[in-house]
Design an enzyme around this catalytic site. Structure first.
Site, PDB file in Angstrom:
ATOM      1  N   GLU A   1       0.839  -1.187   0.000  1.00  0.00           N
ATOM      2  CA  GLU A   1       0.000   0.000   0.000  1.00  0.00           C
ATOM      3  C   GLU A   1       0.875   1.239   0.000  1.00  0.00           C
ATOM      4  O   GLU A   1       1.971   1.255   0.574  1.00  0.00           O
ATOM      5  CB  GLU A   1      -0.923  -0.001   1.221  1.00  0.00           C
ATOM      6  CG  GLU A   1      -1.958  -1.111   1.119  1.00  0.00           C
ATOM      7  CD  GLU A   1      -3.114  -0.960   2.096  1.00  0.00           C
ATOM      8  OE1 GLU A   1      -4.251  -1.197   1.682  1.00  0.00           O
ATOM      9  OE2 GLU A   1      -2.885  -0.622   3.271  1.00  0.00           O
ATOM     10  N   CYS A  53       3.430   8.868   1.282  1.00  0.00           N
ATOM     11  CA  CYS A  53       3.833   7.974   2.371  1.00  0.00           C
ATOM     12  C   CYS A  53       4.064   6.607   1.739  1.00  0.00           C
ATOM     13  O   CYS A  53       3.112   5.948   1.311  1.00  0.00           O
ATOM     14  CB  CYS A  53       2.740   7.914   3.434  1.00  0.00           C
ATOM     15  SG  CYS A  53       3.153   6.778   4.768  1.00  0.00           S
ATOM     16  N   CYS A  72       6.245  -6.488   7.564  1.00  0.00           N
ATOM     17  CA  CYS A  72       7.318  -5.997   8.435  1.00  0.00           C
ATOM     18  C   CYS A  72       7.699  -7.100   9.406  1.00  0.00           C
ATOM     19  O   CYS A  72       6.843  -7.834   9.893  1.00  0.00           O
ATOM     20  CB  CYS A  72       6.864  -4.757   9.198  1.00  0.00           C
ATOM     21  SG  CYS A  72       8.176  -4.052  10.224  1.00  0.00           S
ATOM     22  N   CYS A 104       5.423  -5.150  15.929  1.00  0.00           N
ATOM     23  CA  CYS A 104       4.750  -4.288  16.915  1.00  0.00           C
ATOM     24  C   CYS A 104       3.259  -4.630  16.916  1.00  0.00           C
ATOM     25  O   CYS A 104       2.610  -4.604  15.866  1.00  0.00           O
ATOM     26  CB  CYS A 104       4.951  -2.812  16.582  1.00  0.00           C
ATOM     27  SG  CYS A 104       6.679  -2.357  16.342  1.00  0.00           S
ATOM     28  N   CYS A 154       0.381  -2.320  15.373  1.00  0.00           N
ATOM     29  CA  CYS A 154       0.542  -1.927  13.963  1.00  0.00           C
ATOM     30  C   CYS A 154       0.049  -3.054  13.055  1.00  0.00           C
ATOM     31  O   CYS A 154       0.495  -4.206  13.186  1.00  0.00           O
ATOM     32  CB  CYS A 154       2.017  -1.640  13.710  1.00  0.00           C
ATOM     33  SG  CYS A 154       2.426  -1.435  11.977  1.00  0.00           S
ATOM     34  N   CYS A 194      -1.364   6.060  10.051  1.00  0.00           N
ATOM     35  CA  CYS A 194      -0.149   5.380  10.516  1.00  0.00           C
ATOM     36  C   CYS A 194      -0.506   4.023  11.103  1.00  0.00           C
ATOM     37  O   CYS A 194      -1.418   3.912  11.925  1.00  0.00           O
ATOM     38  CB  CYS A 194       0.514   6.186  11.627  1.00  0.00           C
ATOM     39  SG  CYS A 194       1.259   7.693  11.071  1.00  0.00           S
TER      40      CYS A 194
HETATM   41  N1  SAH Z   1       8.604   0.969  10.688  1.00  0.00           N
HETATM   42  C1  SAH Z   1       8.759   2.348  10.881  1.00  0.00           C
HETATM   43  C2  SAH Z   1       7.937   3.202   9.940  1.00  0.00           C
HETATM   44  C3  SAH Z   1       6.526   2.790   9.630  1.00  0.00           C
HETATM   45  S1  SAH Z   1       5.326   3.017  10.868  1.00  0.00           S
HETATM   46  C4  SAH Z   1       8.492   2.725  12.335  1.00  0.00           C
HETATM   47  O1  SAH Z   1       7.940   1.915  13.064  1.00  0.00           O
HETATM   48  O2  SAH Z   1       8.865   3.822  12.712  1.00  0.00           O
HETATM   49  C5  SAH Z   1       5.129   4.788  10.987  1.00  0.00           C
HETATM   50  C6  SAH Z   1       4.696   5.256  12.385  1.00  0.00           C
HETATM   51  O3  SAH Z   1       3.372   4.791  12.699  1.00  0.00           O
HETATM   52  C7  SAH Z   1       5.580   4.732  13.511  1.00  0.00           C
HETATM   53  O4  SAH Z   1       5.912   5.756  14.409  1.00  0.00           O
HETATM   54  C8  SAH Z   1       4.685   3.709  14.168  1.00  0.00           C
HETATM   55  O5  SAH Z   1       5.030   3.460  15.495  1.00  0.00           O
HETATM   56  C9  SAH Z   1       3.340   4.346  14.033  1.00  0.00           C
HETATM   57  N2  SAH Z   1       2.209   3.424  14.222  1.00  0.00           N
HETATM   58  C10 SAH Z   1       2.159   2.100  14.029  1.00  0.00           C
HETATM   59  N3  SAH Z   1       0.928   1.623  14.314  1.00  0.00           N
HETATM   60  C11 SAH Z   1       0.173   2.683  14.675  1.00  0.00           C
HETATM   61  C12 SAH Z   1      -1.193   2.846  15.040  1.00  0.00           C
HETATM   62  N4  SAH Z   1      -2.035   1.807  15.097  1.00  0.00           N
HETATM   63  N5  SAH Z   1      -1.625   4.084  15.341  1.00  0.00           N
HETATM   64  C13 SAH Z   1      -0.792   5.156  15.270  1.00  0.00           C
HETATM   65  N6  SAH Z   1       0.506   5.067  14.917  1.00  0.00           N
HETATM   66  C14 SAH Z   1       0.985   3.847  14.618  1.00  0.00           C
HETATM   67 FE1  SF4 Z   2       7.061  -2.486  11.505  1.00  0.00          FE
HETATM   68 FE2  SF4 Z   2       4.724  -1.403  12.163  1.00  0.00          FE
HETATM   69 FE3  SF4 Z   2       6.607  -1.742  14.051  1.00  0.00          FE
HETATM   70 FE4  SF4 Z   2       6.946   0.112  12.116  1.00  0.00          FE
HETATM   71  S1  SF4 Z   2       5.354   0.113  13.701  1.00  0.00           S
HETATM   72  S2  SF4 Z   2       8.444  -1.389  12.854  1.00  0.00           S
HETATM   73  S3  SF4 Z   2       5.943  -0.911  10.370  1.00  0.00           S
HETATM   74  S4  SF4 Z   2       5.572  -3.367  12.912  1.00  0.00           S
END
Ligand code: SAH
Ligand code: SF4
Length: 371
Positions: A96, A109, A116, A120, A123, A357
């Site tokens: 995406e 973006c 990934c 996390c 996410c 995000c």
């Molecule tokens: N992998 C990288 C970049 C992609 S995620 C990282 O983790 O930084 C981009 C941002 O979205 C990161 O700061 C991540 O922590 C945040 N993010 C992930 N899941 C989210 C959610 N459900 N709500 C808000 N922010 C989220």
């Molecule tokens: Fe990967 Fe999502 Fe964690 Fe970013 S926030 S490192 S995209 S699992």
């Protein structure tokens, strides 16, 4: 030759393309024209290259593809500001990519991986697991796709009935790129940095490196490499917690790259690059939005030229946390300000199309075997 054997034009830097063209015994002028037709003229087919000699085009046809990735589906947010595209890659994987239009700026973006590996729990991309790294060309192609979309939505252009024109004041040129889509960019360092080199090329996409931001979960070796790089993109580090125990509970890889070592790497980046650093903090109600935690951030980042971007949690399937409310976010910001830390609360955009995000996911692709 089957289409799959062709290399995408976007895999090449300008120097590499010039060398390749020279290896075919064609003049560098042809390489320069080809580069300009693709990045400035918007060529997406060899047939669009009518200013280049037929002999050269025939050679190209057997070696290189100008074709953009296929759009498997697209969604437009009801407010007209955000669009999300599901793109199909050559091997059937899907990613995406999101266009965000604001008054005065438009931002791409883009994804750096399909899925990934960092896991996390809050996410959606993390929950789908890792499929593969993207190539430099697959990263560049996302930006080129969004550039075309933006140009096509310019007022006065003949738009398809489903098109939402650019909101008033939104530029028709894409100037900002954030590597904050699917994936962990520093887990795919070489491909991401090559894509950045292509995107910043003054004769190509010409996106200023100061307008490119890369967000990392905290991959320390990647931060150190970035600190040692010449004029790298801006760095945003996902912090989310100010103690090792709380961070490790939210981000599994914090066990591997602990908070004190992460902060040392961030300080090194700031010293080497003489720039500020961004920290992201996903605000989860009752979890990491208390005044005590805000004070802990203030103490942790003392002396670091930083800006904190607060992101109220976006809803995703399988994680039942709630976003902090406005009052909690405001209180958090006020405490950071007492420590001299500037902060912003990220505008919640595109949630109706799950383009916020952490919401990017390609569940259907995960079920499909690669072709
Ligand atoms: N992998 C990288 C970049 C992609 S995620 C990282 O983790 O930084 C981009 C941002 O979205 C990161 O700061 C991540 O922590 C945040 N993010 C992930 N899941 C989210 C959610 N459900 N709500 C808000 N922010 C989220
Ligand atoms: Fe990967 Fe999502 Fe964690 Fe970013 S926030 S490192 S995209 S699992």
């Amino acid at each position: 030759m089957p289409a799959g054997a062709l290399r995408s034009i976007h895999e090449f830097t300008r120097d590499e393309l010039t060398a390749l063209v020279a290896s075919w015994d064609f003049s560098p002028v042809h390489a320069a024209r080809l580069w300009s037709c693709v990045y400035n003229g918007g060529a997406t087919r060899i047939a669009d290259l009518d200013e280049l000699p037929v002999r050269f085009r025939t050679r190209l046809e057997g070696e290189i593809s100008l074709a953009p990735p296929a759009v498997a589906s697209e969604l437009h947010s009801a407010d007209g500001f955000t669009r999300k595209y599901l793109l199909a890659l050559g091997d059937g994987r899907r990613i995406e990519t999101v266009l965000m239009r604001f008054t005065g700026r438009a931002t791409a973006c883009v994804s750096s991986q399909a899925g990934c590996a960092m896991g996390c729990g809050f996410c959606a991309t993390g929950r789908m697991g890792f499929q593969r790294h993207l190539t430099p060309g697959e990263i560049v192609a996302q930006v080129m796709h969004l550039r075309r979309v933006l140009a096509a939505a310019e007022p006065g252009r003949c738009a398809a009935p489903a098109e939402t024109p650019n909101p008033p004041g939104a530029p028709s040129r894409l100037r900002n790129v954030v590597l904050m889509g699917m994936g962990e960019p520093l887990h795919n360092y070489d491909a991401v940095m090559k894509a950045v080199d292509i995107l910043r090329d003054q004769h190509g996409p010409a996106i200023g490196v100061r307008r490119i931001t890369l967000s990392t979960v905290g991959v320390i070796p990647g931060i150190v490499r970035l600190a040692d790089a010449i004029n790298p993109p801006h760095l945003a580090v996902s912090l989310h917690a100010a103690t090792q125990a709380e961070r490790a509970a939210l981000i599994p890889v914090a066990a591997r790259w602990p908070l004190d070592a992460l902060l040392a790497a961030c300080r090194y980046y700031v010293e080497q690059q003489q720039r500020r650093i961004f920290f992201e903090w996903t605000l989860i109600a009752g979890r990491n939005d208390t005044p005590e935690q805000a004070h802990a951030v203030g103490r942790l980042l003392r002396g670091v030229p930083a800006q904190v971007n607060l992101i109220p949690l976006n809803p995703i399937a399988g994680y039942d946390g709630a976003p902090s409310d406005r009052a909690a976010a405001r209180r958090f910001q006020d405490i950071l300000a007492d420590y001299g830390l500037p902060s912003t609360v990220r505008q919640r955009r595109g949630l109706d199309i799950a383009a916020g995000c952490g919401q990017l996911v390609t569940a259907t692709a995960a079920e499909e075997p690669p072709r």
